[in-house]
Scaffold this motif. Structure first.
Motif, short mmCIF file in Angstrom:
data_model
loop_
_atom_site.label_atom_id
_atom_site.label_comp_id
_atom_site.label_asym_id
_atom_site.label_seq_id
_atom_site.Cartn_x
_atom_site.Cartn_y
_atom_site.Cartn_z
N PHE A 13 -7.79 23.46 -5.77
CA PHE A 13 -6.37 23.73 -5.99
C PHE A 13 -6.11 25.21 -5.80
O PHE A 13 -7.02 26.02 -5.81
N SER A 14 -4.84 25.54 -5.60
CA SER A 14 -4.39 26.93 -5.49
C SER A 14 -3.21 27.14 -6.42
O SER A 14 -2.42 26.21 -6.63
N THR A 15 -3.10 28.33 -6.95
CA THR A 15 -1.94 28.67 -7.78
C THR A 15 -1.35 29.99 -7.32
O THR A 15 -2.02 30.78 -6.64
N ASN A 35 1.03 30.31 -12.56
CA ASN A 35 1.14 28.95 -12.02
C ASN A 35 2.61 28.65 -11.67
O ASN A 35 3.21 27.69 -12.14
N ASP A 38 3.83 25.20 -10.94
CA ASP A 38 3.44 24.23 -11.97
C ASP A 38 2.44 23.21 -11.43
O ASP A 38 2.57 22.01 -11.63
N GLU A 39 1.42 23.73 -10.74
CA GLU A 39 0.37 22.89 -10.17
C GLU A 39 -0.38 22.14 -11.27
O GLU A 39 -0.66 22.69 -12.33
N THR A 40 -0.66 20.87 -11.04
CA THR A 40 -1.44 20.07 -11.98
C THR A 40 -2.84 19.94 -11.41
O THR A 40 -3.02 19.47 -10.29
N ALA A 41 -3.83 20.39 -12.17
CA ALA A 41 -5.22 20.33 -11.72
C ALA A 41 -6.13 20.43 -12.93
O ALA A 41 -5.68 20.69 -14.05
#
Length: 70
Positions: A13-15, A35, A38-41
Motif C-alpha cells: 500500500f501507499s499513503t 493518510n 484514508d487508505e485501508t490496509a
C-alpha cells in the motif's frame, strides 16, 4: 518463512502525508494530515495460538501544533 502458518501475506500500500507551517516572530503553527486518502490496509499480521492478528493502518488523521520560542 512465507510458508509458515504464523505469517500473514499482506498486500502492499501507499499513503500520502502532508504538513504545512507558518512562522510569525516567535510563534509557529503547523497543520498536518496523515493518510490523506484514508487508505485501508494492514501494516502487520500473524497467527498466534490459532488466532489471526492483523494491525490496521491508522485512518486519516488531521491535526495542528502551535509552538513558541522563549
Amino acid at each position: 518463512s512465507p510458508l509458515d502458518a504464523s505469517y500473514a501475506a499482506l498486500k502492499g500500500f501507499s499513503t500520502v502525508d502532508l504538513r504545512a507551517g507558518l512562522v510569525r516572530g516567535r510563534y509557529q503553527v503547523t497543520a498536518f494530515v496523515r493518510n490523506l486518502f484514508d487508505e485501508t490496509a494492514y501494516i502487520s499480521g500473524g497467527n498466534s495460538g490459532g488466532r489471526s492478528n492483523l494491525i490496521p493502518l491508522q485512518p486519516r488523521t488531521v491535526g495542528a501544533t502551535l509552538s513558541a520560542t522563549f
